[in-house]
Design an enzyme around this catalytic site. Structure first.
Site, PDB file in Angstrom:
ATOM      1  CB  CYS A  64      -0.890  -0.010   1.237  1.00 31.97           C
ATOM      2  SG  CYS A  64      -2.008   1.384   1.374  1.00 31.97           S
ATOM      3  CG  HIS A 124      -5.501  -2.193  -1.641  1.00 35.07           C
ATOM      4  ND1 HIS A 124      -4.579  -2.817  -0.830  1.00 35.07           N
ATOM      5  CD2 HIS A 124      -5.239  -0.873  -1.548  1.00 35.07           C
ATOM      6  CE1 HIS A 124      -3.797  -1.895  -0.273  1.00 35.07           C
ATOM      7  NE2 HIS A 124      -4.178  -0.702  -0.704  1.00 35.07           N
ATOM      8  CD  GLU A 125      -6.359   1.532  -4.271  1.00 34.86           C
ATOM      9  OE1 GLU A 125      -6.574   2.523  -3.549  1.00 34.86           O
ATOM     10  OE2 GLU A 125      -5.261   0.953  -4.288  1.00 34.86           O
ATOM     11  CG  HIS A 173      -7.299   2.716   0.784  1.00 36.75           C
ATOM     12  ND1 HIS A 173      -6.651   3.034   1.953  1.00 36.75           N
ATOM     13  CD2 HIS A 173      -6.384   2.065   0.014  1.00 36.75           C
ATOM     14  CE1 HIS A 173      -5.407   2.594   1.904  1.00 36.75           C
ATOM     15  NE2 HIS A 173      -5.221   1.994   0.744  1.00 36.75           N
TER      16      HIS A 173
END
Length: 181
Positions: free
Chosen positions: A90, A132-133, A136
């Site tokens: 990351c 993953h994004e 976030h």
């Protein structure tokens, strides 16, 4: 456009949930352009708006084959139960990679910067980036997906990381009136 500073682990904005985008305007287009510029500068695979301190549901990605894209207000679907396990890193936790389990196949639905519906189908690496994004944007970091022992190891590595060290404070040898007695 411009590059923006990437927020690092420990910054409270990384644990906040981003708001839905309601205005598909020039400001959004500038944000997406800045995210792309920042991602190129950082040489990463994906970057969410929260990682540059903007609490809006937007992220960009750059694929291994040179493709790039963005997604506004993403919602993920998983067509099957297949999993992948592999190294994940990351930009907000630079230089550290840990094996992380993710779904192998992902469908992300959302919008482009003009408000047109968009669907991105990801397999393998791209599925990992989409998950993953989107995490976030929900205030979730990839280390939250690690098993307890691996998470403990990751947090130790983060504490010891060079980028996570407090700055050296130097004390002036000169007497300063009114501040020190």
């Amino acid at each position: 456009m411009a590059t923006r500073a990437v927020r690092l682990f420990g910054d409270p904005v990384l644990r906040q949930q981003a708001s839905e985008v309601v205005d598909f305007d020039a400001q959004l287009r500038h944000l997406v352009a800045d995210l792309h510029d920042t991602l190129y500068d950082q040489d990463g695979a994906g970057l969410a708006a929260t990682q540059v301190g903007v609490l809006q549901r937007v992220f960009v990605w750059h694929g291994a084959d040179g493709e790039e894209g963005h997604l506004v207000n993403p919602v993920l679907e998983f067509p099957d139960e297949e999993l992948q396990d592999g190294p994940e890193g990351c930009l907000s936790i630079p230089g550290l990679y840990f094996d992380t389990k993710r779904r192998l196949n992902t469908i992300a639905k959302g919008y482009d910067v003009h408000g047109r519906p968009l669907q991105v189908v990801g397999e393998g690496r791209m599925a990992r980036v989409l998950q993953h994004e989107t995490d976030h944007l929900d205030g979730v970091l990839f280390i939250d997906h690690l098993d307890p022992d691996a998470r403990k190891e990751a947090k130790r590595a983060i504490r010891e990381a060079e980028w996570n060290q407090p700055p050296e404070i130097r004390v002036s040898p000169h007497r300063v009136r009114g501040v020190l007695s």
